[in-house]
Design a protein around this motif. Structure first.
Motif, mmCIF file in Angstrom:
data_model
loop_
_atom_site.group_PDB
_atom_site.id
_atom_site.type_symbol
_atom_site.label_atom_id
_atom_site.label_comp_id
_atom_site.label_asym_id
_atom_site.label_seq_id
_atom_site.Cartn_x
_atom_site.Cartn_y
_atom_site.Cartn_z
ATOM 1 N N VAL A 191 0.841 -1.203 0.000
ATOM 2 C CA VAL A 191 0.000 0.000 0.000
ATOM 3 C C VAL A 191 0.874 1.251 0.000
ATOM 4 O O VAL A 191 0.612 2.217 -0.728
ATOM 5 C CB VAL A 191 -0.953 0.008 1.210
ATOM 6 C CG1 VAL A 191 -1.769 1.304 1.245
ATOM 7 C CG2 VAL A 191 -1.868 -1.210 1.168
ATOM 8 N N ILE A 192 1.918 1.233 0.813
ATOM 9 C CA ILE A 192 2.854 2.368 0.866
ATOM 10 C C ILE A 192 3.502 2.550 -0.505
ATOM 11 O O ILE A 192 3.627 3.679 -1.008
ATOM 12 C CB ILE A 192 3.940 2.141 1.942
ATOM 13 C CG1 ILE A 192 3.321 2.068 3.338
ATOM 14 C CG2 ILE A 192 4.980 3.267 1.898
ATOM 15 C CD1 ILE A 192 4.288 1.627 4.427
ATOM 16 N N ALA A 193 3.894 1.429 -1.127
ATOM 17 C CA ALA A 193 4.526 1.480 -2.454
ATOM 18 C C ALA A 193 3.579 2.109 -3.469
ATOM 19 O O ALA A 193 3.981 2.977 -4.265
ATOM 20 C CB ALA A 193 4.920 0.066 -2.897
ATOM 21 N N PHE A 194 2.309 1.709 -3.437
ATOM 22 C CA PHE A 194 1.309 2.250 -4.367
ATOM 23 C C PHE A 194 1.120 3.751 -4.120
ATOM 24 O O PHE A 194 1.096 4.547 -5.066
ATOM 25 C CB PHE A 194 -0.019 1.511 -4.183
ATOM 26 C CG PHE A 194 -1.118 2.039 -5.063
ATOM 27 C CD1 PHE A 194 -1.205 1.664 -6.403
ATOM 28 C CD2 PHE A 194 -2.063 2.924 -4.552
ATOM 29 C CE1 PHE A 194 -2.214 2.172 -7.219
ATOM 30 C CE2 PHE A 194 -3.070 3.432 -5.367
ATOM 31 C CZ PHE A 194 -3.150 3.050 -6.698
ATOM 32 N N ASP A 195 0.986 4.136 -2.839
ATOM 33 C CA ASP A 195 0.773 5.551 -2.496
ATOM 34 C C ASP A 195 1.916 6.441 -2.976
ATOM 35 O O ASP A 195 1.706 7.580 -3.408
ATOM 36 C CB ASP A 195 0.629 5.721 -0.975
ATOM 37 C CG ASP A 195 -0.685 5.166 -0.439
ATOM 38 O OD1 ASP A 195 -1.597 4.912 -1.267
ATOM 39 O OD2 ASP A 195 -0.800 4.998 0.796
ATOM 40 N N LEU A 196 3.152 5.902 -2.877
ATOM 41 C CA LEU A 196 4.331 6.716 -3.196
ATOM 42 C C LEU A 196 4.822 6.516 -4.634
ATOM 43 O O LEU A 196 5.743 7.215 -5.066
ATOM 44 C CB LEU A 196 5.468 6.386 -2.211
ATOM 45 C CG LEU A 196 5.182 6.660 -0.719
ATOM 46 C CD1 LEU A 196 6.395 6.288 0.129
ATOM 47 C CD2 LEU A 196 4.821 8.128 -0.497
ATOM 48 N N GLY A 197 4.213 5.557 -5.342
ATOM 49 C CA GLY A 197 4.611 5.323 -6.732
ATOM 50 C C GLY A 197 5.984 4.688 -6.862
ATOM 51 O O GLY A 197 6.736 4.986 -7.795
ATOM 52 N N ILE A 198 6.306 3.818 -5.888
ATOM 53 C CA ILE A 198 7.586 3.102 -5.932
ATOM 54 C C ILE A 198 7.313 1.611 -5.766
ATOM 55 O O ILE A 198 6.183 1.209 -5.469
ATOM 56 C CB ILE A 198 8.572 3.602 -4.839
ATOM 57 C CG1 ILE A 198 7.934 3.477 -3.435
ATOM 58 C CG2 ILE A 198 8.986 5.043 -5.105
ATOM 59 C CD1 ILE A 198 8.847 3.931 -2.282
ATOM 60 N N SER A 199 8.324 0.782 -5.929
ATOM 61 C CA SER A 199 8.124 -0.666 -5.838
ATOM 62 C C SER A 199 8.123 -1.128 -4.382
ATOM 63 O O SER A 199 8.751 -0.492 -3.523
ATOM 64 C CB SER A 199 9.239 -1.402 -6.598
ATOM 65 O OG SER A 199 10.458 -1.311 -5.875
ATOM 66 N N PRO A 200 7.423 -2.234 -4.082
ATOM 67 C CA PRO A 200 7.430 -2.787 -2.720
ATOM 68 C C PRO A 200 8.854 -3.091 -2.246
ATOM 69 O O PRO A 200 9.170 -2.936 -1.070
ATOM 70 C CB PRO A 200 6.603 -4.070 -2.858
ATOM 71 C CG PRO A 200 5.672 -3.794 -3.988
ATOM 72 C CD PRO A 200 6.479 -2.972 -4.953
ATOM 73 N N ARG A 201 9.723 -3.523 -3.177
ATOM 74 C CA ARG A 201 11.112 -3.824 -2.812
ATOM 75 C C ARG A 201 11.829 -2.558 -2.330
ATOM 76 O O ARG A 201 12.583 -2.582 -1.354
ATOM 77 C CB ARG A 201 11.841 -4.427 -4.032
ATOM 78 C CG ARG A 201 13.331 -4.659 -3.821
ATOM 79 C CD ARG A 201 13.603 -5.656 -2.716
ATOM 80 N NE ARG A 201 15.035 -5.775 -2.442
ATOM 81 C CZ ARG A 201 15.546 -6.098 -1.277
ATOM 82 N NH1 ARG A 201 14.766 -6.296 -0.239
ATOM 83 N NH2 ARG A 201 16.846 -6.219 -1.131
ATOM 84 N N THR A 202 11.545 -1.440 -2.988
ATOM 85 C CA THR A 202 12.150 -0.171 -2.583
ATOM 86 C C THR A 202 11.647 0.240 -1.204
ATOM 87 O O THR A 202 12.407 0.762 -0.374
ATOM 88 C CB THR A 202 11.825 0.935 -3.613
ATOM 89 O OG1 THR A 202 12.288 0.510 -4.902
ATOM 90 C CG2 THR A 202 12.516 2.239 -3.271
#
Length: 211
Positions: free
Chosen positions: A162-173
């Motif tokens: 969810v954080i990755a989606f909100d920030l437009g970055i990958s879950p790995r990042t």
């Protein structure tokens, strides 16, 4: 090393002042006395710890007035008020303004010393909390903008995806930022991280976009 705590005795009665100062020093507690609230207020800017014992009935500036001024100064100095017989209403008012305890004259020496020690323990707890808060804020200041955003997402209970989606970055990042966060904040677990965030008061508010 923390300086030795001092008890500031404020009373317009010389005998009471001297008696209290003698009692405290005999018990191994450092004391300094003032004949008026005005005299104490003149040195208060230099005082950041210890506790105050003040008579509630004094000319010019009363014990209640003094409590208001200490509160307005935002100094976390515990205050014990001394009241005469029949001044319960004043004592209750003092507690509402911020006094942590009150004692009626004539007071028992052991009761007074117990109240003072409790006040000094309270003051020590406040000092410890302030030091912890300052340390957390220093660590937060060292975070990058993106690390701060990931932290806010984590303490809001959001999953990495969810954080990755909100920030437009990958879950790995997000996982990498999360690992960096744990190191920079000296957190042993996610719950430790959340506790620090709660202590610093950053649980509320949406994350801002940024890189």
């Amino acid at each position: 090393m923390q300086p030795e705590p001092i008890v500031y005795v404020i009373d317009d009665d010389d005998a009471v002042r001297q008696s209290l100062e003698f009692l405290l020093k005999t018990a191994g507690i450092s004391a300094r006395s003032f004949e008026s609230a005005k005299a104490f207020l003149e040195v208060m800017p230099q005082i950041h710890s210890g506790c105050v014992i003040t008579d509630v009935r004094m000319p010019e500036i009363t014990g209640i007035d003094l409590l208001h001024q200490i509160k307005e100064s935002k100094r976390d100095i515990p205050v014990i008020v001394i009241t005469g017989h029949g001044d319960i209403a004043l004592a209750v008012e003092a507690m509402k303004v911020g006094a942590i305890d009150f004692l009626e004259k004539p007071f028992d020496d052991d009761l007074l010393l117990a109240a003072v020690r409790a006040a000094l323990n309270t003051d020590a707890d406040m000092a410890k909390h302030k030091a912890e808060l300052a340390d957390i804020h220093d660590k937060l200041a060292a975070l990058s903008n993106r690390e701060r955003q990931v932290l806010e997402g984590l303490v809001a209970g959001k999953a990495n995806k969810v954080i990755a989606f909100d920030l437009g970055i990958s879950p790995r990042t997000v996982e990498i930022y999360r690992a960096n966060l744990m190191t920079k904040m000296s957190a042993n677990s996610l719950s430790d991280l959340v506790r620090m965030a709660m202590t610093a008061g950053i649980l509320e508010g949406p994350s801002k976009s940024g890189s």
